[in-house]
Each structure stands twice: as structure tokens, then as C-alpha cells.
Design a protein around this motif. Sequence first.
Motif, PDB file in Angstrom:
ATOM      1  N   ALA A  93       0.984  -1.277   0.150  1.00 44.35           N
ATOM      2  CA  ALA A  93       0.120  -0.122  -0.046  1.00 44.35           C
ATOM      3  C   ALA A  93       0.822   1.243   0.091  1.00 44.35           C
ATOM      4  O   ALA A  93       0.565   2.057  -0.732  1.00 44.35           O
ATOM      5  CB  ALA A  93      -1.094  -0.017   1.240  1.00 44.35           C
ATOM      6  N   ILE A  94       1.872   1.131   0.694  1.00 38.74           N
ATOM      7  CA  ILE A  94       2.920   2.549   0.913  1.00 38.74           C
ATOM      8  C   ILE A  94       3.642   2.648  -0.498  1.00 38.74           C
ATOM      9  O   ILE A  94       3.475   3.642  -1.377  1.00 38.74           O
ATOM     10  CB  ILE A  94       4.088   2.207   1.848  1.00 38.74           C
ATOM     11  N   ASP A  95       4.111   1.465  -1.193  1.00 39.59           N
ATOM     12  CA  ASP A  95       4.491   1.543  -2.570  1.00 39.59           C
ATOM     13  C   ASP A  95       3.643   2.062  -3.620  1.00 39.59           C
ATOM     14  O   ASP A  95       3.879   2.778  -4.538  1.00 39.59           O
ATOM     15  CB  ASP A  95       5.271   0.084  -2.955  1.00 39.59           C
ATOM     16  N   SER A 118      13.855   6.421  -8.256  1.00 41.44           N
ATOM     17  CA  SER A 118      15.479   6.044  -8.517  1.00 41.44           C
ATOM     18  C   SER A 118      15.654   4.578  -8.445  1.00 41.44           C
ATOM     19  O   SER A 118      16.736   4.373  -8.688  1.00 41.44           O
ATOM     20  CB  SER A 118      16.115   6.614  -7.405  1.00 41.44           C
ATOM     21  N   ALA A 119      14.503   3.724  -8.115  1.00 41.71           N
ATOM     22  CA  ALA A 119      14.718   2.322  -8.100  1.00 41.71           C
ATOM     23  C   ALA A 119      14.009   1.536  -8.889  1.00 41.71           C
ATOM     24  O   ALA A 119      13.027   2.122  -9.367  1.00 41.71           O
ATOM     25  CB  ALA A 119      14.485   1.715  -6.600  1.00 41.71           C
ATOM     26  N   PRO A 120      14.354   0.494  -9.566  1.00 43.74           N
ATOM     27  CA  PRO A 120      13.792  -0.283 -10.608  1.00 43.74           C
ATOM     28  C   PRO A 120      12.277  -0.753 -10.385  1.00 43.74           C
ATOM     29  O   PRO A 120      11.514  -0.864 -11.190  1.00 43.74           O
ATOM     30  CB  PRO A 120      14.637  -1.193 -11.247  1.00 43.74           C
ATOM     31  N   ASN A 128      21.188  11.845  11.036  1.00 39.87           N
ATOM     32  CA  ASN A 128      19.770  11.578  11.272  1.00 39.87           C
ATOM     33  C   ASN A 128      19.076  11.572  10.032  1.00 39.87           C
ATOM     34  O   ASN A 128      17.883  11.942   9.553  1.00 39.87           O
ATOM     35  CB  ASN A 128      19.389  12.982  11.931  1.00 39.87           C
ATOM     36  N   GLY A 129      19.761  10.691   8.919  1.00 43.33           N
ATOM     37  CA  GLY A 129      18.947  10.540   7.678  1.00 43.33           C
ATOM     38  C   GLY A 129      18.228   9.267   7.920  1.00 43.33           C
ATOM     39  O   GLY A 129      18.538   8.531   8.733  1.00 43.33           O
ATOM     40  N   ILE A 130      17.501   9.077   6.771  1.00 38.87           N
ATOM     41  CA  ILE A 130      16.496   7.991   6.830  1.00 38.87           C
ATOM     42  C   ILE A 130      17.250   6.742   6.101  1.00 38.87           C
ATOM     43  O   ILE A 130      16.482   5.681   6.407  1.00 38.87           O
ATOM     44  CB  ILE A 130      15.038   8.204   6.323  1.00 38.87           C
ATOM     45  N   GLY A 131      18.065   6.909   5.349  1.00 38.77           N
ATOM     46  CA  GLY A 131      18.601   5.907   4.518  1.00 38.77           C
ATOM     47  C   GLY A 131      19.130   4.838   5.338  1.00 38.77           C
ATOM     48  O   GLY A 131      19.861   4.867   6.353  1.00 38.77           O
ATOM     49  N   ARG A 132      18.775   3.498   5.134  1.00 43.17           N
ATOM     50  CA  ARG A 132      19.263   2.401   5.802  1.00 43.17           C
ATOM     51  C   ARG A 132      19.535   1.295   4.625  1.00 43.17           C
ATOM     52  O   ARG A 132      19.390   1.329   3.636  1.00 43.17           O
ATOM     53  CB  ARG A 132      18.150   1.763   6.745  1.00 43.17           C
ATOM     54  N   ASP A 133      20.533   0.311   5.273  1.00 39.59           N
ATOM     55  CA  ASP A 133      20.905  -0.821   4.377  1.00 39.59           C
ATOM     56  C   ASP A 133      20.005  -1.977   4.655  1.00 39.59           C
ATOM     57  O   ASP A 133      20.199  -2.657   5.661  1.00 39.59           O
ATOM     58  CB  ASP A 133      22.471  -0.959   4.749  1.00 39.59           C
ATOM     59  N   ASN A 145      18.479   1.125  -4.929  1.00 41.66           N
ATOM     60  CA  ASN A 145      18.473  -0.381  -4.309  1.00 41.66           C
ATOM     61  C   ASN A 145      17.108  -0.510  -3.857  1.00 41.66           C
ATOM     62  O   ASN A 145      16.466   0.072  -2.658  1.00 41.66           O
ATOM     63  CB  ASN A 145      19.271  -0.777  -3.342  1.00 41.66           C
ATOM     64  N   ASP A 146      16.164  -1.588  -4.489  1.00 38.55           N
ATOM     65  CA  ASP A 146      14.926  -1.600  -4.125  1.00 38.55           C
ATOM     66  C   ASP A 146      15.119  -2.131  -2.604  1.00 38.55           C
ATOM     67  O   ASP A 146      13.962  -1.723  -1.869  1.00 38.55           O
ATOM     68  CB  ASP A 146      14.020  -2.824  -4.949  1.00 38.55           C
ATOM     69  N   PHE A 147      15.685  -3.069  -1.996  1.00 45.33           N
ATOM     70  CA  PHE A 147      15.653  -3.459  -0.641  1.00 45.33           C
ATOM     71  C   PHE A 147      15.836  -2.125   0.023  1.00 45.33           C
ATOM     72  O   PHE A 147      15.222  -2.101   1.404  1.00 45.33           O
ATOM     73  CB  PHE A 147      16.601  -4.613  -0.462  1.00 45.33           C
ATOM     74  N   ASP A 148      16.944  -1.542  -0.032  1.00 45.98           N
ATOM     75  CA  ASP A 148      17.482  -0.333   0.791  1.00 45.98           C
ATOM     76  C   ASP A 148      16.246   0.598   0.941  1.00 45.98           C
ATOM     77  O   ASP A 148      15.819   1.250   1.937  1.00 45.98           O
ATOM     78  CB  ASP A 148      18.644   0.366   0.365  1.00 45.98           C
ATOM     79  N   LEU A 149      15.937   0.964  -0.149  1.00 47.45           N
ATOM     80  CA  LEU A 149      14.490   2.004  -0.307  1.00 47.45           C
ATOM     81  C   LEU A 149      13.370   1.455   0.657  1.00 47.45           C
ATOM     82  O   LEU A 149      12.646   2.350   1.302  1.00 47.45           O
ATOM     83  CB  LEU A 149      14.139   2.314  -1.768  1.00 47.45           C
TER      84      LEU A 149
END
Length: 349
Positions: free
Chosen positions: A68-70, A87-89, A120-125, A136-140
Amino acid sequence: MPRPFVLLVFVLIAAIGCGSLSKSTAAYSKPASSAAEVRKTENDDAERRILYDKMSAVTGIPWYRLAAIDQYERTITIANPKKRERSAPVVSIVIEPPQWAGMLNPDMSDNNPKSILLFNGIGRDGSGDNRAERNNDFDLLYSVANFIGSYGLQEEDFANGLWNYYQNSRAVQRIRQFAKIYERFDQLNLKDRAFPLPVQSIYSYRSTWGMGRHYGGFRIHEGTDIFARHGVPVRSTCYGVVEIKGWNRYGGWRIGIRDTDNLYHYYAHLSGFQKDLKEGDIVSPGQVIGWVGSSGYGKPGTQGKFPPHLHFGIYRDRGLIEYAFDPYPSLKQWESMDKRKLRKDKKSS
């Protein structure tokens, strides 16, 4: 869940299946019109579902909420193509560099999880490669799931997480609606449509988009009028959720249904509603929701100021506002599809 275990799980997941997630998603602004497009849509849906299921296993967030988010992000990009760039495929979530890397981060292209966390960025691995990359789809997906999931996994926790992420009550409502629809049907491919009246009934319509109307002040006609006898069944045109039901002085007895393309299907001047239908209910294409009438243009119960007809409109959500567009081409397409189905059913019977 301990962070090293999350990374280990995603390393194994990536080794097994991330190669299948390299294709781009289909355009969801129009229905598939050929066998090749149908197959592509099905393949894209399958790839997305695999990703959601894998992420759900790691985060504990049900797949239909992630979907739903996506999907909400996908519809907002479709409505605002010049302002948003994916940005991701596969994943359609858009996170701008300042939010991803941190507002005060001197390196807006930073993909180091530690420094991103420091600023304090939201980006994660999420893929386990020690990089947090927006393409990267997983990271996003993991980054958004990590933020929203930090508020808890219950329904109200999910709503709270959505609010803190989007700061937009409309976004929260839409995503919760989409999740409810996906949960009910347990699939992503909900593109079937139906003409709002039974095609074997007697009716007529033409394009009336943009014509002037004068009741309640000058307004343009934001829809198509389908004239039919009083009491002809009115059907849902889509898979969706009943967003509103009741009286409107312009539309009389009316129903609004939201589909997973974030389109609002508006049915007005009804003579009545299907008895058990209520706001929040999930509907399917062809399901009877009410009957043709001549209600409206006055206080509740006003009838007969014009010939019986269904006013049908479609509105697209842009995030903060909605705009109407001409439903006539869609109606012609759905009518043709229903007539083909009817002929096919007659031949097979």
C-alpha cells in the motif's frame, strides 16, 4: 530484531532472488491493452509481491501494508511526473537526498549507513552490502519500513508511523485504504473494470465533460451522464473501498469509491443504495451499489428535478488536491469489455 541478523537474512535473500527484481514496473495509468502488456503487468506484480513478502518476513510489517505504501507513492508519481523521479527499478517510493542522507550531511550522495545515521538521515542498508543506496529496491523499501515500523506493528501504530512519515492525513487515509483492499483480495493485480450499468439494460450517454451547469452557481460538468430508467442497477466499476456514502445537495444520493490507482469513482443522483453497503466496505467490479434515480439539487430527499440518470465522474489524487478528468473514454472501453464478456458467456452457455 538484532541488526546483524537482519543483514544476514537479506544477504541470503539477495543471493536467492534479487536478480529477478531488475525490471521496471508497468505504467499503471491505463489498463493493459494487449496480451504482451497483460503478461508484463503480471510479471511486474509478481516481482513486487516477492519483494514485499521478503521484506515482511524481516520487518514484521504485513506485505499488504508495504504494498500500500509503495502503491500510494506510485500513484503520486503518476499524478506529478515532473516533480517526482523514481530512483529504483521496482519500488516506486521517492526519498529526496536531504531526507535520505540527513539535512545537515555535507554529502548528499552519502551511502554510508553510519554517517547517514549520524546526520539523522532515513537511509538504511536493507540488502546487507553495508551501503544504503536510494537506487536499491531493498534499501529503499527497508528504510521506509524501518521508520514506520519503529512506531509499532498494530494497525493504529501503523497509522501513527504513516502520519509521522508523511505529515499528511490524506496520505495516511489512502495507504490504509489500499492496505485494506490488498488484504481482502490477497493480490496486487486488481485492474479489472466494469461499466457502471448492466450493458444489457437500456441506457444512453455521450461526452458531457466541461458543459456548464448553473445550480448552486456556475460550474462545469465534471463527468458523464448516463441516462437510464429509474431503478436500473448501478455497479461498482472497480475494486475499491467505499469512501463516502450519503446525501449531497448537488449529487443527491451519492457514493464515492477509491481504487488502488488512487482514483475516486463518483456515482450521483441515485434513487437508493444497496441495503448492506456502508462506508469502509470493499467492493468488486460489477457489484451492485445502488440504483439509477433523479435525486439531488436540494435538501435531502429532493427528487425529480431532471430525468433519471447516473452522473459518473473520476478524480485523481495529487497528494494535497484532487482533480477531475473526463471519464468518457474509460466508460467506452469498459462498456466494450463488458459486451465482449457477455457475448462470450452466451456462446459458452
